[in-house]
Write a protein that holds these residues in place. Structure first.
Motif, PDB file in Angstrom:
ATOM      1  N   LEU A   7      26.847  47.030  12.314  1.00  0.00           N
ATOM      2  CA  LEU A   7      26.806  46.373  13.016  1.00  0.00           C
ATOM      3  C   LEU A   7      25.399  46.686  13.265  1.00  0.00           C
ATOM      4  O   LEU A   7      24.839  47.630  13.515  1.00  0.00           O
ATOM      5  CB  LEU A   7      26.751  46.337  14.256  1.00  0.00           C
ATOM      6  CG  LEU A   7      25.912  45.980  15.046  1.00  0.00           C
ATOM      7  CD1 LEU A   7      26.059  44.916  15.262  1.00  0.00           C
ATOM      8  CD2 LEU A   7      25.604  46.751  15.434  1.00  0.00           C
ATOM      9  N   VAL A   8      24.676  45.935  14.611  1.00  0.00           N
ATOM     10  CA  VAL A   8      23.246  46.224  14.187  1.00  0.00           C
ATOM     11  C   VAL A   8      23.301  46.845  16.478  1.00  0.00           C
ATOM     12  O   VAL A   8      22.814  45.563  17.119  1.00  0.00           O
ATOM     13  CB  VAL A   8      23.000  44.999  14.633  1.00  0.00           C
ATOM     14  CG1 VAL A   8      21.252  44.865  14.043  1.00  0.00           C
ATOM     15  CG2 VAL A   8      23.173  44.135  12.768  1.00  0.00           C
ATOM     16  N   CYS A   9      22.328  47.375  16.236  1.00  0.00           N
ATOM     17  CA  CYS A   9      22.184  47.868  17.296  1.00  0.00           C
ATOM     18  C   CYS A   9      20.405  47.526  17.784  1.00  0.00           C
ATOM     19  O   CYS A   9      20.179  48.243  16.738  1.00  0.00           O
ATOM     20  CB  CYS A   9      22.588  49.323  17.661  1.00  0.00           C
ATOM     21  SG  CYS A   9      22.117  50.034  19.580  1.00  0.00           S
ATOM     22  N   HIS A  92      29.615  54.183  19.448  1.00  0.00           N
ATOM     23  CA  HIS A  92      29.134  52.323  19.566  1.00  0.00           C
ATOM     24  C   HIS A  92      27.665  51.792  20.412  1.00  0.00           C
ATOM     25  O   HIS A  92      27.186  52.843  20.917  1.00  0.00           O
ATOM     26  CB  HIS A  92      30.408  52.246  21.249  1.00  0.00           C
ATOM     27  CG  HIS A  92      30.103  50.924  21.562  1.00  0.00           C
ATOM     28  ND1 HIS A  92      30.464  50.809  23.591  1.00  0.00           N
ATOM     29  CD2 HIS A  92      30.052  49.608  21.358  1.00  0.00           C
ATOM     30  CE1 HIS A  92      29.842  49.436  23.169  1.00  0.00           C
ATOM     31  NE2 HIS A  92      30.120  48.728  22.647  1.00  0.00           N
ATOM     32  N   CYS A  93      27.180  51.027  20.018  1.00  0.00           N
ATOM     33  CA  CYS A  93      25.849  51.198  21.063  1.00  0.00           C
ATOM     34  C   CYS A  93      26.819  50.159  21.984  1.00  0.00           C
ATOM     35  O   CYS A  93      26.823  48.430  22.294  1.00  0.00           O
ATOM     36  CB  CYS A  93      25.362  49.961  20.104  1.00  0.00           C
ATOM     37  SG  CYS A  93      23.045  50.033  20.602  1.00  0.00           S
ATOM     38  N   ILE A  94      25.754  50.481  22.933  1.00  0.00           N
ATOM     39  CA  ILE A  94      26.593  49.904  24.502  1.00  0.00           C
ATOM     40  C   ILE A  94      26.224  48.312  24.200  1.00  0.00           C
ATOM     41  O   ILE A  94      24.571  48.062  23.888  1.00  0.00           O
ATOM     42  CB  ILE A  94      25.399  50.891  25.730  1.00  0.00           C
ATOM     43  CG1 ILE A  94      26.246  51.851  25.717  1.00  0.00           C
ATOM     44  CG2 ILE A  94      25.926  50.058  27.083  1.00  0.00           C
ATOM     45  CD1 ILE A  94      26.012  53.237  27.096  1.00  0.00           C
ATOM     46  N   GLY A  95      26.786  47.891  24.898  1.00  0.00           N
ATOM     47  CA  GLY A  95      26.180  46.164  24.793  1.00  0.00           C
ATOM     48  C   GLY A  95      27.398  45.515  23.793  1.00  0.00           C
ATOM     49  O   GLY A  95      26.980  44.077  24.265  1.00  0.00           O
ATOM     50  N   GLU A 172      21.750  60.059  23.528  1.00  0.00           N
ATOM     51  CA  GLU A 172      20.553  58.727  22.621  1.00  0.00           C
ATOM     52  C   GLU A 172      21.178  57.841  24.671  1.00  0.00           C
ATOM     53  O   GLU A 172      22.661  57.519  23.919  1.00  0.00           O
ATOM     54  CB  GLU A 172      20.904  58.075  21.828  1.00  0.00           C
ATOM     55  CG  GLU A 172      20.140  58.966  20.797  1.00  0.00           C
ATOM     56  CD  GLU A 172      19.996  58.671  19.052  1.00  0.00           C
ATOM     57  OE1 GLU A 172      20.124  57.422  19.091  1.00  0.00           O
ATOM     58  OE2 GLU A 172      19.696  59.303  18.190  1.00  0.00           O
ATOM     59  N   SER A 173      20.352  57.364  25.002  1.00  0.00           N
ATOM     60  CA  SER A 173      21.474  56.389  26.174  1.00  0.00           C
ATOM     61  C   SER A 173      21.702  55.122  25.781  1.00  0.00           C
ATOM     62  O   SER A 173      22.758  54.599  26.793  1.00  0.00           O
ATOM     63  CB  SER A 173      19.737  55.703  27.290  1.00  0.00           C
ATOM     64  OG  SER A 173      18.752  55.961  26.642  1.00  0.00           O
ATOM     65  N   HIS A 174      21.930  54.762  25.349  1.00  0.00           N
ATOM     66  CA  HIS A 174      22.279  53.716  24.076  1.00  0.00           C
ATOM     67  C   HIS A 174      23.455  53.514  23.452  1.00  0.00           C
ATOM     68  O   HIS A 174      24.149  52.877  23.150  1.00  0.00           O
ATOM     69  CB  HIS A 174      21.248  52.287  23.282  1.00  0.00           C
ATOM     70  CG  HIS A 174      20.742  52.958  22.307  1.00  0.00           C
ATOM     71  ND1 HIS A 174      19.874  54.040  21.881  1.00  0.00           N
ATOM     72  CD2 HIS A 174      20.574  53.412  20.612  1.00  0.00           C
ATOM     73  CE1 HIS A 174      19.954  54.871  20.883  1.00  0.00           C
ATOM     74  NE2 HIS A 174      19.803  53.631  19.505  1.00  0.00           N
ATOM     75  N   LEU A 175      23.981  55.079  23.173  1.00  0.00           N
ATOM     76  CA  LEU A 175      24.918  54.941  22.131  1.00  0.00           C
ATOM     77  C   LEU A 175      25.699  56.076  23.135  1.00  0.00           C
ATOM     78  O   LEU A 175      25.273  56.232  24.442  1.00  0.00           O
ATOM     79  CB  LEU A 175      24.741  55.969  20.805  1.00  0.00           C
ATOM     80  CG  LEU A 175      24.414  55.280  20.005  1.00  0.00           C
ATOM     81  CD1 LEU A 175      23.074  56.135  19.007  1.00  0.00           C
ATOM     82  CD2 LEU A 175      24.392  53.950  19.618  1.00  0.00           C
ATOM     83  N   GLU A 176      27.424  55.325  22.856  1.00  0.00           N
ATOM     84  CA  GLU A 176      28.119  56.677  22.879  1.00  0.00           C
ATOM     85  C   GLU A 176      29.426  56.611  22.577  1.00  0.00           C
ATOM     86  O   GLU A 176      29.307  56.112  21.419  1.00  0.00           O
ATOM     87  CB  GLU A 176      29.097  55.902  24.532  1.00  0.00           C
ATOM     88  CG  GLU A 176      29.700  54.641  24.160  1.00  0.00           C
ATOM     89  CD  GLU A 176      30.501  53.670  25.391  1.00  0.00           C
ATOM     90  OE1 GLU A 176      30.485  54.213  26.368  1.00  0.00           O
ATOM     91  OE2 GLU A 176      30.921  52.690  25.076  1.00  0.00           O
ATOM     92  N   PHE A 177      30.020  57.342  22.767  1.00  0.00           N
ATOM     93  CA  PHE A 177      30.398  58.262  21.307  1.00  0.00           C
ATOM     94  C   PHE A 177      31.972  58.721  22.103  1.00  0.00           C
ATOM     95  O   PHE A 177      32.559  59.198  23.159  1.00  0.00           O
ATOM     96  CB  PHE A 177      29.948  59.772  20.955  1.00  0.00           C
ATOM     97  CG  PHE A 177      28.911  59.530  20.187  1.00  0.00           C
ATOM     98  CD1 PHE A 177      29.252  59.023  18.622  1.00  0.00           C
ATOM     99  CD2 PHE A 177      27.640  59.471  20.174  1.00  0.00           C
ATOM    100  CE1 PHE A 177      27.429  59.236  17.933  1.00  0.00           C
ATOM    101  CE2 PHE A 177      26.365  59.014  19.833  1.00  0.00           C
ATOM    102  CZ  PHE A 177      26.573  58.885  18.561  1.00  0.00           C
TER     103      PHE A 177
END
Length: 218
Positions: A7-9, A92-95, A172-177
């Motif tokens: 998937l593409v972030c 998970h790439c937020i959004g 990294e602000s655009h990612l969550e784990f």
């Protein structure tokens, strides 16, 4: 929504073009007709120019893409399967509506194992131990007119102080784990989709390494 390739972030595509691109990690379709790619069915509408290029083969029932007519990039990725107490750590790439394994792009002048160690440290600020190689997954996807093809190399990886009751903090602000039960990979849409089979094979002591692909065999 991305198909079952990486998937593409999109944010990761903004980094060094030749080395670090997707947050991993796919859409092809023409008009209102659906085209199955990487296990997903997408109905995303192509631009008029691209649709014109594809029209002759679509009318013939042949959905081969004329990829040389669009920008294309190839990605070599290192991914870590981090397990503890029947739970799997995912990113998970937020959004976005999918998850993927921690890790990222292999950079020039470093080994795949070194790349995975570095990526985990950059993403989580934690020390990891990159263990046995268990296989690879190849996948493809299209994003904003650019065709992406990738190979994911997968390693069993240990994380310091791993505890499924506490999600590690992302650097990294655009990612969550976060941790998911190992039997909920489908529910959390882990991509590329064949990654799930490789993890299941490993857990069930099926002898590897394994190779999976979202491409149709010729």
């Amino acid at each position: 929504m991305a198909p079952d390739g990486a998937l593409v972030c999109p944010r990761h595509f903004e980094e060094v073009e030749s080395v670090r691109q997707p947050c991993e990690p796919n859409r092809f379709a023409a008009g209102t007709r659906s085209l199955k790619v990487l296990g997903f069915v997408s109905t995303r509408t192509l631009s008029k120019n691209v649709l014109t290029l594809l029209k002759p083969t679509i009318l013939e029932g042949d959905f081969k893409m004329i990829k040389e007519e669009q920008p294309h990039k190839y990605h070599v990725l290192a991914r870590g399967v981090i397990l503890t107490d029947n739970h799997l750590l995912v990113a998970h790439c937020i959004g976005m509506d999918n998850t993927f394994l921690p890790g990222g792009h292999v950079e020039f002048h470093e080994s795949i194992r070194t790349s995975l160690y570095r990526e985990i440290n950059e993403e989580l600020g934690l020390i990891s131990e990159v263990g046995p190689y268990i296989g690879a997954v190849e996948a493809e996807h299209e994003d904003e007119g650019t065709y992406h093809q990738e190979i994911n190399h997968i390693f069993i990886t240990k994380l310091e102080n791993a505890d499924y009751r506490k999600n590690p903090e992302s650097k990294e602000s655009h990612l969550e784990f976060y941790w998911i039960p190992i039997n909920e990979m489908d529910r959390h849409n882990l991509l590329p989709q064949p990654m799930r089979k490789i993890i299941e094979n490993y857990i069930n002591d099926v002898e590897g390494p394994f190779f999976e692909s979202t491409f149709e065999e010729v």
